[in-house]
Every structure is written in C-alpha cells, then in structure tokens.
Design an enzyme around this catalytic site. Sequence first.
Site, PDB file in Angstrom:
ATOM      1  N   ALA A 152       7.515  26.125 -19.109  1.00  0.00           N
ATOM      2  CA  ALA A 152       7.239  27.328 -18.330  1.00  0.00           C
ATOM      3  C   ALA A 152       5.927  27.100 -17.588  1.00  0.00           C
ATOM      4  O   ALA A 152       5.131  26.233 -17.969  1.00  0.00           O
ATOM      5  CB  ALA A 152       7.112  28.516 -19.271  1.00  0.00           C
ATOM      6  N   GLY A 178      10.008  25.135 -22.087  1.00  0.00           N
ATOM      7  CA  GLY A 178      11.077  25.677 -21.249  1.00  0.00           C
ATOM      8  C   GLY A 178      11.879  24.572 -20.573  1.00  0.00           C
ATOM      9  O   GLY A 178      13.060  24.756 -20.265  1.00  0.00           O
ATOM     10  N   GLU A 217      14.314  23.562 -22.994  1.00  0.00           N
ATOM     11  CA  GLU A 217      15.257  24.689 -23.144  1.00  0.00           C
ATOM     12  C   GLU A 217      16.269  24.707 -21.990  1.00  0.00           C
ATOM     13  O   GLU A 217      17.439  25.043 -22.189  1.00  0.00           O
ATOM     14  CB  GLU A 217      14.491  26.016 -23.248  1.00  0.00           C
ATOM     15  CG  GLU A 217      13.782  26.143 -24.597  1.00  0.00           C
ATOM     16  CD  GLU A 217      12.841  27.327 -24.678  1.00  0.00           C
ATOM     17  OE1 GLU A 217      11.986  27.458 -23.780  1.00  0.00           O
ATOM     18  OE2 GLU A 217      12.955  28.121 -25.622  1.00  0.00           O
ATOM     19  N   GLU A 231       5.313  24.701 -27.799  1.00  0.00           N
ATOM     20  CA  GLU A 231       4.783  26.064 -27.640  1.00  0.00           C
ATOM     21  C   GLU A 231       3.780  26.446 -28.728  1.00  0.00           C
ATOM     22  O   GLU A 231       2.860  27.221 -28.489  1.00  0.00           O
ATOM     23  CB  GLU A 231       5.937  27.079 -27.639  1.00  0.00           C
ATOM     24  CG  GLU A 231       6.730  27.124 -26.347  1.00  0.00           C
ATOM     25  CD  GLU A 231       7.818  26.076 -26.265  1.00  0.00           C
ATOM     26  OE1 GLU A 231       7.830  25.126 -27.089  1.00  0.00           O
ATOM     27  OE2 GLU A 231       8.669  26.196 -25.370  1.00  0.00           O
TER      28      GLU A 231
HETATM   29  N1  CAA Z   1       2.298  24.961 -16.477  1.00  0.00           N
HETATM   30  C1  CAA Z   1       1.391  24.910 -15.497  1.00  0.00           C
HETATM   31  N2  CAA Z   1       0.633  23.828 -15.228  1.00  0.00           N
HETATM   32  C2  CAA Z   1       0.824  22.755 -15.997  1.00  0.00           C
HETATM   33  C3  CAA Z   1       1.756  22.720 -17.040  1.00  0.00           C
HETATM   34  C4  CAA Z   1       2.536  23.888 -17.269  1.00  0.00           C
HETATM   35  N3  CAA Z   1       3.442  23.954 -18.218  1.00  0.00           N
HETATM   36  N4  CAA Z   1       1.697  21.520 -17.628  1.00  0.00           N
HETATM   37  C5  CAA Z   1       0.775  20.811 -16.968  1.00  0.00           C
HETATM   38  N5  CAA Z   1       0.243  21.550 -15.987  1.00  0.00           N
HETATM   39  C6  CAA Z   1      -0.766  21.136 -15.007  1.00  0.00           C
HETATM   40  C7  CAA Z   1      -2.109  20.820 -15.666  1.00  0.00           C
HETATM   41  O1  CAA Z   1      -2.876  21.975 -15.811  1.00  0.00           O
HETATM   42  C8  CAA Z   1      -2.692  19.847 -14.682  1.00  0.00           C
HETATM   43  O2  CAA Z   1      -3.182  20.601 -13.609  1.00  0.00           O
HETATM   44  P1  CAA Z   1      -4.476  20.116 -12.800  1.00  0.00           P
HETATM   45  O3  CAA Z   1      -4.134  18.770 -12.236  1.00  0.00           O
HETATM   46  O4  CAA Z   1      -4.672  21.183 -11.792  1.00  0.00           O
HETATM   47  O5  CAA Z   1      -5.570  20.040 -13.815  1.00  0.00           O
HETATM   48  C9  CAA Z   1      -1.484  19.075 -14.176  1.00  0.00           C
HETATM   49  O6  CAA Z   1      -0.347  19.894 -14.481  1.00  0.00           O
HETATM   50  C10 CAA Z   1      -1.267  17.737 -14.842  1.00  0.00           C
HETATM   51  O7  CAA Z   1      -1.319  17.922 -16.248  1.00  0.00           O
HETATM   52  P2  CAA Z   1      -2.030  16.848 -17.209  1.00  0.00           P
HETATM   53  O8  CAA Z   1      -3.383  16.534 -16.681  1.00  0.00           O
HETATM   54  O9  CAA Z   1      -1.903  17.381 -18.576  1.00  0.00           O
HETATM   55  O10 CAA Z   1      -1.084  15.572 -16.961  1.00  0.00           O
HETATM   56  P3  CAA Z   1      -0.543  14.502 -18.001  1.00  0.00           P
HETATM   57  O11 CAA Z   1       0.283  13.588 -17.209  1.00  0.00           O
HETATM   58  O12 CAA Z   1      -1.652  13.996 -18.829  1.00  0.00           O
HETATM   59  O13 CAA Z   1       0.424  15.321 -18.984  1.00  0.00           O
HETATM   60  C11 CAA Z   1       2.174  16.836 -19.624  1.00  0.00           C
HETATM   61  C12 CAA Z   1       1.593  15.910 -18.519  1.00  0.00           C
HETATM   62  C13 CAA Z   1       2.607  16.004 -20.807  1.00  0.00           C
HETATM   63  C14 CAA Z   1       3.324  17.571 -19.034  1.00  0.00           C
HETATM   64  C15 CAA Z   1       1.050  17.817 -20.078  1.00  0.00           C
HETATM   65  O14 CAA Z   1       0.512  18.427 -18.943  1.00  0.00           O
HETATM   66  C16 CAA Z   1       1.528  18.918 -20.994  1.00  0.00           C
HETATM   67  O15 CAA Z   1       1.649  18.710 -22.172  1.00  0.00           O
HETATM   68  N6  CAA Z   1       1.768  20.112 -20.419  1.00  0.00           N
HETATM   69  C17 CAA Z   1       2.081  21.295 -21.203  1.00  0.00           C
HETATM   70  C18 CAA Z   1       3.498  21.307 -21.631  1.00  0.00           C
HETATM   71  C19 CAA Z   1       3.797  22.567 -22.389  1.00  0.00           C
HETATM   72  O16 CAA Z   1       3.035  23.041 -23.207  1.00  0.00           O
HETATM   73  N7  CAA Z   1       4.965  23.109 -22.096  1.00  0.00           N
HETATM   74  C20 CAA Z   1       5.407  24.308 -22.756  1.00  0.00           C
HETATM   75  C21 CAA Z   1       5.008  25.465 -21.919  1.00  0.00           C
HETATM   76  S1  CAA Z   1       5.336  26.958 -22.745  1.00  0.00           S
HETATM   77  C22 CAA Z   1       6.943  27.250 -22.535  1.00  0.00           C
HETATM   78  O17 CAA Z   1       7.660  26.510 -21.937  1.00  0.00           O
HETATM   79  C23 CAA Z   1       7.313  28.582 -23.152  1.00  0.00           C
HETATM   80  C24 CAA Z   1       8.691  28.942 -23.182  1.00  0.00           C
HETATM   81  O18 CAA Z   1       9.497  28.509 -23.999  1.00  0.00           O
HETATM   82  C25 CAA Z   1       9.150  30.035 -22.325  1.00  0.00           C
END
Ligand code: CAA
Length: 691
Positions: free
Chosen positions: A62, A101, A104, A124
């Site tokens: 998400a 998500g 999902e 999450e």
């Molecule tokens: N939403 C918005 N922005 C996100 C994001 C997300 N889910 N995941 C990453 N970003 C953004 C980061 O903030 C970063 O932004 P900036 O460049 O502006 O700083 C950019 O994407 C790159 O992220 P990283 O620096 O972390 O890049 P990476 O290559 O080292 O890692 C990744 C990539 C593994 C995807 C890591 O970013 C990550 O773990 N992201 C979070 C994933 C997550 O927690 N997903 C679950 C979300 S909650 C959900 O989905 C709830 C639900 O069930 C409804």
Amino acid sequence: MSFVSVERHGDVAVIVVDSPPVNALSQGVREGLVKHIELAESDDECKAVVIICAGRTFIAGADIKEFGKPPLEPYLPDVVARIEACEKPVVAAIHGTALGGGYEVALGSHYRIAAESAAIGLPEVHLGILPGASGTQRLPRLIGAGPALEIMLSGKPVKASAALKIGAIDRVSADDELKTNAIAFAEECIDTGPRRIRDMDAPAPDPDLFQATREKIAAKTRGLMSPERIIRCVELASTVDFDEGLAGERELFLECMASPQSAGLRHAFFAERQVSKVPGLGKETETRELQKLAVIGAGTMGAGIAYSCLAAGFEVTLLDNHAEGLARGEQTVKELYVGGVKRGKISESDMQNGLGRFQISQSYDDIANVDIVIEAVFESMAVKKEVFTALDGVLKPGAILATNTSTLSIDEIASCTSRPQDVIGLHFFSPAHIMRLLEIVRGSRTADDVIATSLKLAKRLGKIGVVVGNCFGFVGNRMLYSYGRESQLLLLEGAAPEAVDKALFNWGMAMGPNAVGDLAGLDVGFKVRQERTDLPDDPRFYRVADMLAEQGRFGQKTGKGTYLYEEGSRKPTADPEVAVMIRDEAIRLGVQQRDIDSQEIIERCVYGLIVEGARILEEGIASRSSDIDVVWMNGYGFPRYRGGPMHYADSIGLAKVYESVCALEKRFGSMYWEPPALLKTLAESGGRFAD
Ligand code: CAA
C-alpha cells in the site's frame, strides 16, 4: 497520469503497473488495476490476464504516504476482491519484492509466478498494522495457519525458492524470462480457469498453535499491539467463513491503523529513509573509493568494527601497539566468524574469504596505503591526538581519518593533523557488528565528499548512517547524559535501581538505564566524566555511578555494579548494600528520600531526553528532529513504536510537553529544566519538532 497500462500478447492481456519508485498501491494504481481487469474481462479476445510491474520491483505494498489521510476509493480490499472475481484466470508475475498489499494483490490473483531473485512478504507488523487487504484470511487458506502466522508475525521477506516450497507461489522463473513464462503460464491456465483462494478450505482450528505462538513471540513483541491482532485474524480464518473473517480483519486493521503505535512505526520508516538526504549535500557530491581499511585499537570495539568491515568485503588491517591486545583482537575477529558459522548466519567459505582479507600489524608503515582508517583507541584526547599525529605522518593523501570517539571534539582531534578536511567521526555502537546505528560526525572543516563517502560506507556495512554536528557527545551520548542524569538523581531521591529500570523497561525501552550501565561498564562513563571540564556544578550529578565505580563496582565484568551478578550470569539482582550506600550518600548530600512512582520516573527520564533533543535541534547539531529519533531508536533501544523521543513529544503535543517542563523547572530548578526557546516557540505556535 496513468500508472497502469495494458499490452496484448496473443489472447493474454498483460497489465503493467508502472509507478516509480516501488509501484506502491496509490489511488491511481488501484483505480488502474480495477479498470484494466474490467476491460480484460469484457474483451472477448482476451482469455487470460497477467499482472506484472515495470521498474525495480513488483508492487511493494500500500502507499504508506496515504496512511493517516482520508481513504480514497477504490479501497485496496475491494481491488483485491475484484481481481479474484475476474472470470478469466489472472497470473501475478513477481520480480523484486511483492510486499504487503503487493503480495495481497498476488493472493487475489489466481496463480503466482516469481523470478528466481524475487521475494514475497507481509511486513505490515513493522508498521504497527496487519495485512488489511485480506492477507490474513487468504494466506492461511493457501499455505496453512502456522506458516502464514510465521510470515505475518516476522514480517520478513521469503525468497522465491522457499515461497515455492510452502506453496506461497506456484512457479519460479529465470529472472530475464519472467514475462514470457508468466504469459505461457496464463495460456496454460485458460482451460483450468480461475482458482480462487477464498473458495479453498479454511485451515482446521488449532488452539494449541495459537497459544504456542503467543508464548513464542511474547518477549520479542513486548508492548506491540498488532501481533496479537494478527493472531486473532488467523484464528478467525480458521473458525468463521471467509466474509466474516474479512470483516473481522477490517475491524482489527482499522484499530491498528488509528493507533499511536502505527503512527510511530510509520514515522520510523520514513525517518530512516530521510536520514541519508543530508541538507547541503547534493546527489552530485563525489565519493572517494574505499577498498583498503585499517582499524586502530584491537579492543572489543575495534575488533567488532574490523569484523563488520570484513563482512562487507573490505581488506582490513587491525593495528595495535600492544602485541597482547592485538592477539586478543585477532582472536575476537576469528571468534565472531566462527560464531556466525555456528549459528548458520554465514557460510564456511564466507569465513575463509573474510579471514583471507584480514591482517594484523603493530606498525603504522603497514597501513600507509589504506583508503580509510577508523581509530578505536581509548577514549582520551591525549591518546587520540597521538594516534592522529602518527596517522597524518604516514597516510597517503586523500585517505579518510575517522575516529570512533563517542564524546570528544572532532575539531580538536583534527587540529593535530595537516588535513582536517579528511577527518570525521564514525561513532559505532557496541557490539559494533550488530548495532545498526552509525553516527557520522562532521567537524567544522570536514569535506563534503568525506561525509558522502561515510554515508556510503554505512550503507555498505548494513548500518544507518546519521550525519550530526560536533559537540560533546554529539546527538546520542549528549542526550544520554540528560536521560542518565535524571535516572541517577531518582536513585538519590529514593527510587530503587530496579524500580527505575522496571518503569522504563515497561514503558518500552530495551533495557533499564542501570542494567545498561552495568553492561557497558561503570568505569567507562566514570573516566569520561573525569576528563570533562564542563560538568554542572552539582555534587548529585551521576554521584551514584561515580561512587560505585570508585569502589571498583564496574558492573557485569566485576560481578557487581549497581546490581549483583552471580558467577557467569548476566542476570541482575538487587543488592541491599547498594541501597544502603545510596541512602547514606543522599543523607550526606542533604537529599531528602521519598516514594517515587513509575510515572515520575518515566516523565523525568523521557522529558530529559526531549529537552536536550530540543537544544540539539536549536543549535543545528541535528538537522532534523527525525534524525534524532533515528539515533535513539537504533542506538539506545528507544521503543520504535513510540517513534523516537522527538516524535513522541510531537505526538503528546508540544504545548503539553512545554507545560510539563515548566512544572519540572518549578519543582527541580532551572539548572536542568529551563525550557529551550525552540520548545517554547513551537508550543506557543502550535508547531511540532517535525516542522
Ligand atoms: N509506500 C510509499 N513509499 C514507499 C513504499 C510504500 N509502501 N515503500 C517504499 N517507498 C519509498 C521510500 O520511502 C523511498 O522513498 P524516497 O526515495 O523518497 O526516500 C523509496 O520508495 C525507495 O525505498 P527504499 O529506499 O526503501 O528502497 P529499497 O530498494 O532499499 O527498498 C523496499 C525497497 C524493499 C520496497 C522497501 O522500500 C520497503 O520495504 N518498503 C516498504 C514495504 C512495506 O512495508 N509494504 C507494506 C505496506 S503496508 C500494506 O501494504 C498494508 C496493507 O495490507 C493494506
């Protein structure tokens, strides 16, 4: 702008999500997915669908930036349900990471194929929430309740090969053939048709599993609310029908989402990404090449740093003047490798490879050619200056001279060299190979490329580098002094050490301050305080710790410090002798002892941190309040779910914090509690430190 498009490959519609950087499920992406699924369904020429992503990864979840704002339609659970309802088979083609998500969406798809290098996961829990788009109901149906709980409670990504084994995906493809193989898979599925997880059997109810899981995770998830709710969702998956389970998931998801814990953890997520963007340091700043590295000082810290650097692939020379100390340091590095192999963290060949890049030396001439030196000798300005003078004499031009000092002035250390632009602080935390924080201390003359190179080094070491300014103790230890000061005063005023530790531990700190002192060694802080010339004129200041150190009670290493330790045990027990010593000292100093409750303990210690943090911000030692939070969450065991001390203050409201600090000033005087001007201004204007 459209984030989702479609390509036709024969009778397969390939829906492509392209929303950099990580294809997060923003409103535009959700809308695009629904639109293209509906178009594919109504298109008679189309027989099957592939969902694939452009760029570096499949959907990473998400869009966290939308959290906390009013939700916009279509909602993610409905998007996933719409994909699953598609009458034509849908294949998710995963590369990079399908997280939250994103996974999902793949679970809503009817089949899943992943590139060899890909991973799936439901992280999450790290954001204080739970998979809220049906993940808690679908995954247990697909792979069973036990493995589903494991994935959701750990939040760890699962590599494609392991995901295939447990059935979390159906196929693995060579990386560069993912799209071709996904289309072929979709063609194969045309006859089989959709296979919907919602129609699969629910896992059998297993109360033992849930009870055992609760017990297993209790210590690790102390204080967190979302793990328990994840377990409840999986209980629902095995006891009620799919739609009722979804409704339950929704309710628990919204409860988590609205919690301060989730706000704190989301803050932590963005703060840790923000930290590498240093004001005034552009992306174009060049970095210096680092390959050969030397560590000076073979104590526990030096050896830990050397091991970290070896593990990151550097050629490392460990240097110490004393043969005995050097041999001990060499042994420590080897033991860290052997321990890593034993625990299955690294392979035998990694160990051989690492040790093949490791050398020891007693001569500065042997390190003349290194690209960077990290000094980790005894914390004394005189000793540091001796080392830096010697380094200045031998190192090649352009080498970086870093000091691991935890308190001393970088500028003063740099002043004994002819190259202050190359001098920087790299403050590692103990144990250096485990702790994620690296405070990068810029001196007044440190060159930009040295800072940029240090940030890159932190990343290569798997650490979070936070750039801070030069002052006594920098960000972390300077604030620790305020926190420790209060915890020490509380002892003199009548709080038992175990009561102070328990209050702060229960509040969420990884350990209580007295247990930390005993672990780190009370002699360490004692010596630092003896070197300081700027201590407050207050005989009560750290009096208990000094008194214990004066008596040789250094903590765990001497079997007694604030607490007693049985031979070979790290478990602290209260020492009645210490209680008497503290009481007598309080009488000598004229401090009235009284009953102190846990609320006062928490307030004084945590507000001590916040007040010092505000001063640090005011002085520009930290460039953002979130940088301070990153330091405290990663270096000092501050509870992540409270988002760090500055976020915690913002979440209480600075007007309220200011009011409490004024009350503390009234009660305990201005020496420690005079409210910083920044706090006052923000409190009066309704601002936050984050602004
Ligand atoms: N939403 C918005 N922005 C996100 C994001 C997300 N889910 N995941 C990453 N970003 C953004 C980061 O903030 C970063 O932004 P900036 O460049 O502006 O700083 C950019 O994407 C790159 O992220 P990283 O620096 O972390 O890049 P990476 O290559 O080292 O890692 C990744 C990539 C593994 C995807 C890591 O970013 C990550 O773990 N992201 C979070 C994933 C997550 O927690 N997903 C679950 C979300 S909650 C959900 O989905 C709830 C639900 O069930 C409804």
